[in-house]
Motif scaffolding. Structure first.
Motif, PDB file in Angstrom:
ATOM      1  N   SER A 195       0.325  -1.657  -0.471  1.00  0.00           N
ATOM      2  CA  SER A 195       0.209  -0.082  -0.235  1.00  0.00           C
ATOM      3  C   SER A 195       0.832   1.069  -0.347  1.00  0.00           C
ATOM      4  N   ASP A 196       1.786   1.149   0.671  1.00  0.00           N
ATOM      5  CA  ASP A 196       2.551   2.606   1.036  1.00  0.00           C
ATOM      6  C   ASP A 196       4.065   2.629   0.229  1.00  0.00           C
ATOM      7  N   LEU A 197       4.288   1.849  -1.116  1.00  0.00           N
ATOM      8  CA  LEU A 197       5.735   1.797  -1.872  1.00  0.00           C
ATOM      9  C   LEU A 197       4.662   1.858  -3.285  1.00  0.00           C
ATOM     10  N   ILE A 231     -12.426  -0.092  -7.808  1.00  0.00           N
ATOM     11  CA  ILE A 231     -10.992  -1.111  -8.615  1.00  0.00           C
ATOM     12  C   ILE A 231     -10.505  -0.992  -6.904  1.00  0.00           C
ATOM     13  N   LEU A 232     -10.409  -2.564  -6.844  1.00  0.00           N
ATOM     14  CA  LEU A 232      -9.720  -2.326  -5.065  1.00  0.00           C
ATOM     15  C   LEU A 232      -8.140  -3.285  -5.861  1.00  0.00           C
ATOM     16  N   THR A 233      -7.259  -2.305  -4.437  1.00  0.00           N
ATOM     17  CA  THR A 233      -5.562  -2.401  -4.568  1.00  0.00           C
ATOM     18  C   THR A 233      -5.676  -2.088  -2.714  1.00  0.00           C
ATOM     19  N   PRO A 234      -3.920  -3.016  -2.808  1.00  0.00           N
ATOM     20  CA  PRO A 234      -3.400  -2.409  -1.382  1.00  0.00           C
ATOM     21  C   PRO A 234      -3.629  -0.915  -0.695  1.00  0.00           C
ATOM     22  N   ALA A 235      -3.474   0.010  -1.966  1.00  0.00           N
ATOM     23  CA  ALA A 235      -3.526   1.160  -1.170  1.00  0.00           C
ATOM     24  C   ALA A 235      -5.167   1.749  -0.780  1.00  0.00           C
ATOM     25  N   VAL A 248       0.949   6.083  -1.181  1.00  0.00           N
ATOM     26  CA  VAL A 248      -0.358   5.519  -1.492  1.00  0.00           C
ATOM     27  C   VAL A 248      -0.769   6.756  -2.184  1.00  0.00           C
ATOM     28  N   ASP A 249      -0.778   7.789  -1.898  1.00  0.00           N
ATOM     29  CA  ASP A 249      -1.832   8.211  -3.028  1.00  0.00           C
ATOM     30  C   ASP A 249      -1.154   8.211  -4.614  1.00  0.00           C
ATOM     31  N   LYS A 250      -0.311   7.762  -5.236  1.00  0.00           N
ATOM     32  CA  LYS A 250       0.910   7.601  -6.005  1.00  0.00           C
ATOM     33  C   LYS A 250      -0.028   6.096  -6.514  1.00  0.00           C
ATOM     34  N   ASN A 251       0.329   5.279  -5.172  1.00  0.00           N
ATOM     35  CA  ASN A 251      -0.525   4.225  -5.931  1.00  0.00           C
ATOM     36  C   ASN A 251      -2.019   4.180  -6.635  1.00  0.00           C
TER      37      ASN A 251
END
Length: 726
Positions: free
Chosen positions: A72-74, A508-512, A527-530
């Motif tokens: 989520s955070d990379l 859409i589900l993503t880890p972020a 997170v925002d970039k993801n």
């Protein structure tokens, strides 16, 4: 008081477990040591293009997009492709380690050979390295060795034979597989029908097609004498890397295959588990969905790949491959139903049919992995408690709350020990285990979750259920919801989007979408970039022509019946009609006609050959042929056509044109019937204006049209050709 934690395994699950312990709870709460037997981090994922020592080919394309293969955070680098290659995943993990695991004691080249749980719950860990055998004691233990322990070698397959036999995880190149001291030609036998079987058959076919059609030196002698024979006990639905959320349209939009699957807009809330045991009704519904997604029951490729009759009542099998089905249709891959029951020299017997396959040149076993090696170091008491069954490769361990722990051993956690290791689930498991290991106070917040959990009973029941799903714990959105509820993490709202056409809602589900509270500013930026990257990809696919070039390029492989009319306004150029066959022969990209540095990915290309008869309006008839090179550039999402050289018509000379797909609102009024594209090319004084029409049946081209006008001082004619499957 700081607790010491041993993590076994430095793959994705071990790294995210360490990160959760070091960053998701109070600083200084845990002291983390990571052991891994390899000399690098990453587990299955290679560290570079040349890292061939692991179980995954470094050039393998991931079958999930970077929007799912992420923490989520990379965020991924902006230049990363939608579907990264294995070595790129390895580099992502190295960036993750550098960002979050500087405080971890990372001990590479240390193989854990034994563990013992001591009175009070501490763990004695014995490791072997170049320094010898060492023993250390830790307060807690996390097993993150992954689900893929060792390659499975069936008992009835000899390890030594007259022809090479390897496991699919060891395949790298044709020249490594095929002996140089034997006569060229024969069948490359692929054994196994699930994900890895179809993937490796498609990979080897791509390598073989390249060897046959390359203009460069052949990697093996007489590659045209080889074919692939794939033995599978039943067919699977084979998805390409890009599918459509609007498959019933003749001009469908495209997205990376996982994004439509994880679009929550169409699922009632709260989510219910759609995996586990699959009823006949649920199987019929799922098989029906896959048929719609692909636009076919796959019988058009081969009767052996068709999913019909009783198979529609059975839990579906799913695989991902760009070109497997088209290689089956072209004849480069032949399929037999059954199981290999005997290997003798260059002959193989298939049961129950008794079919005998002769002239086998090599055998590749896509027979999966034995998870036993992943936990062989655990004490027998632990293995007994988790009901470890090495013969059950899908459900080897019965663990509580989605594979995270067993109540008998409160100081022991598991991360990533299950089939379908979606990265978001690994991250959630790591957060859950971190809370469990904090102690009684933190564990009290999970009391209701633990009391209601029936995961162990569920797994034990599925082991004997004949209708167990291919991926028994594979409902990724449901599992993410369950962890979110347990940890008090709410899924974030999807980013706002412009108004989308009907039926194209995005959630859409993503880890972020699931993040821990209290993120640092730097973490929130990642997170925002993801989130922005996923939103950009989805909007590009649903409102523009993004990914259409990829879908067209993929679906061109094979033979097409070509009928073309030429109408000339000048007597010097006769009008007439061409009827013949156009072949798109797949190969790895070449550097001809373009400048590529050593780090560039040349992508894939086709050698296009058309051959047939041209009948002029004056009655003359003669044989006609022409060649082009068609290329796809993943970095620019561009399809291009190149002239072939006159001195070597297997090589590209110079660019003819880039194919520009027309954005839906800019297409002509008839565009809803197909995808339109255009191009232009000035050849000295002659102008070529090119128009394309691509008509899809879900993910596959049904037919297409290429027309262009040529105007110049001595030219004034139109060409209009239609292509349909041979």
């Amino acid at each position: 008081m700081t607790k010491s934690v041993c993590i076994i395994g430095a793959g994705p699950s071990g790294l995210v477990a360490a990160k959760s312990l070091l960053h998701d709870v109070g600083p200084g709460t845990f002291k983390v040591t990571i052991f891994d037997s390899q000399s690098r981090i990453g587990g299955l994922w290679p560290a570079s293009k040349t890292d061939n020592g692991g179980l995954v080919h470094p050039l393998m394309v991931a079958n999930q997009s970077k929007h799912t293969v992420q923490f989520s955070d990379l965020a991924w680098e902006p230049s990363a492709p939608q579907l990264p290659r294995a070595w790129q995943v390895g580099q992502y993990l190295e960036r993750y380690r550098q960002r979050y695991l500087q405080a971890a004691d990372l001990r590479l080249g240390h193989k854990v050979v034994a563990t013992e749980v001591k009175t009070g719950g501490s763990w004695e860990i014995q490791t072997s390295s170049e320094k010898g055998v060492e023993t250390s004691v830790f307060d807690c233990l996390i097993v993150s060795t992954g689900f893929f322990g060792q390659p499975i070698w069936p008992e009835d397959i000899p390890r030594k034979n007259d022809v090479p036999i390897i496991h699919s995880s060891r395949y790298r190149t044709l020249q490594d597989l095929l002996p140089r001291d034997k006569p060229a030609g024969g069948k490359i036998l692929v054994v196994g029908g699930q994900m890895s079987g179809i993937e490796i058959a498609g990979t080897v076919a791509t390598h073989l097609s390249t060897a046959i059609n390359t203009p460069d030196d052949k990697p093996i002698a007489q590659p045209e004498k080889y074919k692939i024979h794939h033995v599978a006990h039943r067919p699977a639905w084979v998805l390409p890397l890009f599918t459509s959320p609007t498959p019933k349209e003749a001009a469908p939009f495209f997205l990376p295959c996982d994004l439509p699957s994880y679009n929550l807009a169409g699922r009632p809330k709260p989510l219910t588990n759609k995996s586990g045991s699959i009823s006949e009704e649920a199987a019929q519904q799922s098989n029906g969905i896959f048929k719609v997604v692909l636009g076919t029951d796959q019988s058009e490729f081969s009767p052996q790949t068709a999913i019909q009759g009783d198979l529609l009542d059975a839990p579906p099998y799913l695989a991902v491959s760009e070109h497997y089905l088209d290689f089956v249709r072209s004849g480069l891959i032949e399929v037999s139903k059954g199981k290999v029951s005997g290997v003798s020299g260059s002959a193989v017997t298939i049961s129950p049919s008794g079919e005998r396959i002769e002239d086998v040149a090599a055998v590749i076993l896509a027979t999966g992995f034995d998870p036993a090696a992943s936990i062989s170091f655990l004490p027998s008491a632990v293995q007994e408690a988790i009901s470890f069954d090495p013969s059950n490769v899908n459900l080897p361990a019965a663990l509580a709350f989605h594979g995270t722990h067993h109540p008998t051993f409160p100081s022991l956690g598991f991360v990533g020990f299950y089939r379908s290791p979606y990265w978001g689930v690994m991250e959630m498991q790591a957060r859950f285990v971190a809370q469990m290991l904090l102690g009684s106070e933190a564990k009290a917040s999970l009391e209701d979750t633990l009391d209601q959990d029936k995961s162990i009973e569920h797994i034990l029941h599925l082991r004997s259920d004949p209708r167990t799903a291919q991926f028994p714990t594979g409902d990724y959105p449901f599992i993410m919801q369950e962890f979110g509820n347990a940890l008090g993490i709410q899924i974030s709202e999807p980013l706002p989007t412009p108004e989308l056409p009907e039926g194209k809602a995005m959630d859409i589900l993503t880890p972020a979408r699931y993040v821990m509270p209290g993120l640092s500013r730097e973490q929130q930026d990642e997170v925002d970039k993801n989130l922005a990257s996923t939103n950009e990809a989805a909007l590009g696919g649903l409102t523009k022509a993004k990914f259409v070039a990829h879908a067209v390029f993929r679906s061109l492989l094979g033979d097409w019946i070509l009928e073309r009319d030429l109408i000339s306004k000048l007597p010097s150029h006769p009008s007439g009609r061409f009827v013949g066959v156009a072949k798109f022969l797949l190969r790895e990209g070449t550097a001809d006609g373009r400048s590529l540095d050593k780090e560039s990915d040349p992508g894939m290309e086709y050698l296009y050959i058309e051959d047939g008869d041209f009948t002029a309006s004056n009655g003359m008839k003669f044989r006609a042929t022409r060649r082009y090179i068609w290329r796809f550039n993943d970095a620019t999402d561009t399809l291009s056509v190149w002239f072939a050289r006159t001195d070597d018509n297997s090589r590209a000379d110079y660019l003819f044109h880039d194919v520009e797909f027309l954005v839906p609102d800019k297409q002509p009024s008839s565009a809803h019937k197909c995808w339109h594209a255009k191009a232009a090319h000035l050849c000295i004084d002659d102008m070529y204006n090119v128009k394309y029409e691509f008509n899809f049946g879900a993910v596959n081209l049904k037919d297409w049209r290429l027309a262009y006008t040529v105007n110049g001082p001595k030219k004034d004619y139109t060409i209009d050709g239609t292509y349909r499957r041979a």
